[in-house]
Design a protein around this motif. Structure first.
Motif, PDB file in Angstrom:
ATOM      1  N   LEU A  42      14.894  45.376 -13.627  1.00 42.08           N
ATOM      2  CA  LEU A  42      15.791  46.494 -13.380  1.00 42.08           C
ATOM      3  C   LEU A  42      15.159  47.798 -13.850  1.00 42.08           C
ATOM      4  CD1 LEU A  42      19.202  44.956 -14.501  1.00 42.08           C
ATOM      5  CD2 LEU A  42      18.351  45.275 -12.176  1.00 42.08           C
ATOM      6  N   GLY A  43      15.474  48.882 -13.164  1.00 48.69           N
ATOM      7  CA  GLY A  43      14.919  50.179 -13.521  1.00 48.69           C
ATOM      8  C   GLY A  43      15.518  50.739 -14.792  1.00 48.69           C
ATOM      9  N   LEU A  44      14.978  51.865 -15.243  1.00 42.66           N
ATOM     10  CA  LEU A  44      15.422  52.515 -16.467  1.00 42.66           C
ATOM     11  C   LEU A  44      16.140  53.816 -16.145  1.00 42.66           C
ATOM     12  CD1 LEU A  44      12.173  52.079 -18.598  1.00 42.66           C
ATOM     13  CD2 LEU A  44      14.177  50.590 -18.552  1.00 42.66           C
ATOM     14  N   THR A  45      17.046  54.203 -17.010  1.00 44.63           N
ATOM     15  CA  THR A  45      17.739  55.478 -16.898  1.00 44.63           C
ATOM     16  C   THR A  45      17.388  56.318 -18.119  1.00 44.63           C
ATOM     17  OG1 THR A  45      19.589  54.479 -15.701  1.00 44.63           O
ATOM     18  CG2 THR A  45      19.968  56.627 -16.740  1.00 44.63           C
ATOM     19  N   GLN A  46      16.847  57.506 -17.901  1.00 44.79           N
ATOM     20  CA  GLN A  46      16.454  58.361 -19.014  1.00 44.79           C
ATOM     21  C   GLN A  46      17.693  58.914 -19.707  1.00 44.79           C
ATOM     22  OE1 GLN A  46      13.913  61.642 -17.985  1.00 44.79           O
ATOM     23  NE2 GLN A  46      13.363  62.067 -20.098  1.00 44.79           N
ATOM     24  N   ALA A  47      17.789  58.664 -21.009  1.00 44.68           N
ATOM     25  CA  ALA A  47      18.935  59.132 -21.774  1.00 44.68           C
ATOM     26  C   ALA A  47      18.641  60.433 -22.506  1.00 44.68           C
ATOM     27  CB  ALA A  47      19.360  58.064 -22.777  1.00 44.68           C
ATOM     28  N   SER A  48      17.371  60.720 -22.785  1.00 43.77           N
ATOM     29  CA  SER A  48      17.010  61.937 -23.508  1.00 43.77           C
ATOM     30  C   SER A  48      15.549  62.252 -23.242  1.00 43.77           C
ATOM     31  CB  SER A  48      17.250  61.764 -25.011  1.00 43.77           C
ATOM     32  OG  SER A  48      16.739  62.871 -25.729  1.00 43.77           O
ATOM     33  N   GLU A  49      15.220  63.527 -23.241  1.00 46.25           N
ATOM     34  CA  GLU A  49      13.830  63.948 -23.091  1.00 46.25           C
ATOM     35  C   GLU A  49      13.097  63.992 -24.430  1.00 46.25           C
ATOM     36  OE1 GLU A  49      13.755  67.637 -21.032  1.00 46.25           O
ATOM     37  OE2 GLU A  49      14.402  66.782 -19.105  1.00 46.25           O
ATOM     38  N   ASP A  50      13.832  63.866 -25.530  1.00 45.84           N
ATOM     39  CA  ASP A  50      13.202  63.862 -26.853  1.00 45.84           C
ATOM     40  C   ASP A  50      12.540  62.514 -27.116  1.00 45.84           C
ATOM     41  OD1 ASP A  50      14.092  66.447 -27.399  1.00 45.84           O
ATOM     42  OD2 ASP A  50      16.012  65.708 -28.164  1.00 45.84           O
ATOM     43  N   CYS A  51      11.498  62.544 -27.947  1.00 45.05           N
ATOM     44  CA  CYS A  51      10.808  61.313 -28.330  1.00 45.05           C
ATOM     45  C   CYS A  51      11.618  60.601 -29.411  1.00 45.05           C
ATOM     46  CB  CYS A  51       9.405  61.627 -28.840  1.00 45.05           C
ATOM     47  SG  CYS A  51       8.500  60.165 -29.395  1.00 45.05           S
ATOM     48  N   HIS A  52      12.074  59.397 -29.102  1.00 47.69           N
ATOM     49  CA  HIS A  52      12.810  58.572 -30.052  1.00 47.69           C
ATOM     50  C   HIS A  52      11.917  57.402 -30.468  1.00 47.69           C
ATOM     51  CE1 HIS A  52      16.065  60.878 -28.355  1.00 47.69           C
ATOM     52  NE2 HIS A  52      16.953  60.320 -29.160  1.00 47.69           N
ATOM     53  N   LYS A  53      11.695  57.247 -31.765  1.00 44.46           N
ATOM     54  CA  LYS A  53      10.885  56.160 -32.289  1.00 44.46           C
ATOM     55  C   LYS A  53      11.718  55.344 -33.283  1.00 44.46           C
ATOM     56  CE  LYS A  53       6.650  57.119 -33.442  1.00 44.46           C
ATOM     57  NZ  LYS A  53       5.486  57.763 -34.124  1.00 44.46           N
ATOM     58  N   ASN A  54      11.197  54.171 -33.610  1.00 49.67           N
ATOM     59  CA  ASN A  54      11.832  53.318 -34.621  1.00 49.67           C
ATOM     60  C   ASN A  54      13.290  53.026 -34.290  1.00 49.67           C
ATOM     61  OD1 ASN A  54       9.544  53.164 -36.538  1.00 49.67           O
ATOM     62  ND2 ASN A  54       9.891  55.363 -36.756  1.00 49.67           N
ATOM     63  N   PHE A  61      26.386  51.574 -34.347  1.00 49.37           N
ATOM     64  CA  PHE A  61      25.601  52.763 -34.060  1.00 49.37           C
ATOM     65  C   PHE A  61      24.135  52.359 -33.924  1.00 49.37           C
ATOM     66  CE2 PHE A  61      25.963  52.228 -38.607  1.00 49.37           C
ATOM     67  CZ  PHE A  61      24.697  52.483 -39.109  1.00 49.37           C
ATOM     68  N   MET A  62      23.308  53.291 -33.480  1.00 54.98           N
ATOM     69  CA  MET A  62      21.883  53.060 -33.341  1.00 54.98           C
ATOM     70  C   MET A  62      21.145  54.041 -34.232  1.00 54.98           C
ATOM     71  SD  MET A  62      19.562  52.974 -29.872  1.00 54.98           S
ATOM     72  CE  MET A  62      19.569  54.756 -29.630  1.00 54.98           C
ATOM     73  N   LEU A  63      20.007  53.616 -34.763  1.00 52.54           N
ATOM     74  CA  LEU A  63      19.172  54.474 -35.578  1.00 52.54           C
ATOM     75  C   LEU A  63      17.860  54.740 -34.859  1.00 52.54           C
ATOM     76  CD1 LEU A  63      19.756  52.858 -39.082  1.00 52.54           C
ATOM     77  CD2 LEU A  63      20.406  55.190 -38.427  1.00 52.54           C
ATOM     78  N   ALA A  64      17.327  55.951 -35.050  1.00 53.89           N
ATOM     79  CA  ALA A  64      16.041  56.310 -34.465  1.00 53.89           C
ATOM     80  C   ALA A  64      15.474  57.485 -35.241  1.00 53.89           C
ATOM     81  CB  ALA A  64      16.184  56.676 -32.987  1.00 53.89           C
ATOM     82  N   THR A  65      14.154  57.594 -35.248  1.00 56.11           N
ATOM     83  CA  THR A  65      13.522  58.787 -35.800  1.00 56.11           C
ATOM     84  C   THR A  65      13.211  59.726 -34.653  1.00 56.11           C
ATOM     85  OG1 THR A  65      11.378  57.651 -35.762  1.00 56.11           O
ATOM     86  CG2 THR A  65      12.568  57.696 -37.845  1.00 56.11           C
ATOM     87  N   ILE A  66      13.622  60.974 -34.812  1.00 54.10           N
ATOM     88  CA  ILE A  66      13.390  62.022 -33.825  1.00 54.10           C
ATOM     89  C   ILE A  66      12.620  63.118 -34.535  1.00 54.10           C
ATOM     90  CG2 ILE A  66      14.450  63.604 -32.174  1.00 54.10           C
ATOM     91  CD1 ILE A  66      16.941  61.786 -32.289  1.00 54.10           C
ATOM     92  N   GLY A  67      11.337  63.218 -34.241  1.00 49.81           N
ATOM     93  CA  GLY A  67      10.469  64.038 -35.069  1.00 49.81           C
ATOM     94  C   GLY A  67      10.322  63.369 -36.419  1.00 49.81           C
TER      95      GLY A  67
END
Length: 389
Positions: A42-54, A61-67
């Protein structure tokens, strides 16, 4: 369109000339069904243009490092900064039964409920202050006093600092120059006569404290006496009321139901850098850069070292998986199980220390670090995902 009458999987071990028409050397952008059918992923849907890591799925909830910021992302789109400067290095997480999640990058650690982030542990008080005598009702004789920080926001208490013997001649004790910490008070404990035990004498938010009571008033024991702040490590897991963490080649365990505290004796040396920690029903699988081992048992003090002879484990490859979704012999396993990459193969581990290679003689990898997860697609299709880092 490429079609198969019967697809047997990816095979990068056998020479290409020996592969049948049912084998592939690699497959991209496809999913494999329960009966071997090949489907376009299945294809992907872009949720944000920012780089989300970790990225990490916590409880609600979800955790991620942004910058450099660790951020909690809630289902309604709300975002909260949990740590403003966690950095860009890899972050390791652990979900706790109370809905909180711990995080660490090997230098900075904390815990969050998705709304705010707090320090994982409190330090030992930096000093013991100065002792003076006061009039009171204590039996004259030698005593010890103990200090610990207690965080006012959640009443979490840190480990204690203990004094040498102090002679109480006039029945009371005064302490000046006590350590102070923002957002914390100090619990003051006194021993019984002759220095045994530690019982709450009072809580103070300033730099001075005086106790004039009698021995009968000292009844509430100190719960953090002899403990240390939970070690800062990397890979983290929850097991039977304890939090486990890797510090290079050492596996530490927290106190039971106290994930912010540890005892100096609660560690086990594995002999090589730890790369995975995955509990199962009756033990813990620990991967290292040399081997996959099973620590058998249900009590920390009695865990028995059992080598599996599966080879070195890839950093970050260990994940929890349901045993009934993993092949074991001609059938499937049961209970809580785990997956990892050991000796270049995808290996399943079950209760009792029984392991099974799911890719033996068919697929091997030389990757050194991954970010891995287990998931089930619609229709109950199990997938083990390991993205090279």
């Amino acid at each position: 369109m490429l079609t198969f009458e019967g697809f047997s999987g990816i095979n990068n071990v056998q020479p290409e000339l020996r592969l049948s028409g049912r084998d592939l050397l690699q497959a991209r952008d496809v999913d494999i069904g329960l009966t071997g059918e090949v489907m376009r992923r299945l294809g992907l849907t872009q949720a944000s243009e920012d780089c989300h890591k970790n990225l990490w799925r916590a409880s609600g909830f979800m955790l991620a490092t942004i910058g450099t910021q660790l951020t909690a992302i809630h289902p309604d789109g709300t975002r909260r900064v949990i740590h403003p400067a966690l950095g860009t290095e890899r972050v390791w997480y652990c979900n706790l039964p109370d809905g909180r999640t711990t995080f660490t990058n090997g230098l900075i650690q904390g815990v969050t409920d998705g709304m705010v982030g707090t320090q994982r542990s409190l330090p030992v008080p930096e000093s013991l202050g100065a002792v003076d005598m006061a009039r009171g009702e204590l039996h004259p004789g030698p005593y010890r006093y103990h200090l610990s920080y207690v965080r006012l926001a959640d009443m979490l208490e840190g480990p204690t600092a203990s004094s040498e013997m102090v002679m109480v001649a006039e029945g009371g004790l005064r302490l000046d120059g006590l350590p102070e910490r923002e957002g914390c008070a100090v619990n003051v404990y006194l021993s019984g006569k002759d220095g045994e035990g530690a019982y709450l004498a009072g809580t103070v938010a300033g730099g001075s404290f005086e106790f004039r009571g009698n021995n009968a008033a000292l009844v509430l024991p100190c719960r953090t006496l002899g403990a240390q702040a939970f070690p800062v490590g990397t890979i983290t897991a929850f097991w039977r009321g304890r939090v486990l963490v890797a510090q290079d080649d050492v596996l530490w365990a927290s106190r039971p139901m106290a994930p912010h505290l540890a005892d100096w004796r609660d560690f086990k040396s594995l002999g090589a850098p730890i790369t995975a920690i995955q509990p199962v029903d009756d033990g813990v699988y620990v991967g290292t850069s040399q081997e996959l081992v099973f620590l058998a048992g249900t009590e920390w003090e009695q865990l028995a070292y059992v080598p599996t002879k599966r080879g070195p484990v890839v950093l970050g490859s260990g994940v929890e998986a349901p045993g009934h979704r993993l092949q074991l012999g001609d059938g499937t396993g049961s209970g809580q199980a785990m997956l990892c990459i050991a000796g270049g193969e995808v290996v399943a581990g079950f209760s009792g220390g029984q392991t099974s290679s799911l890719t033996a003689n068919r697929y091997r990898t030389t990757v050194s670090e991954v970010c891995a997860t287990f998931r089930e697609l619609p229709g109950g299709i199990p997938q083990y995902l390991a993205v090279p880092q």
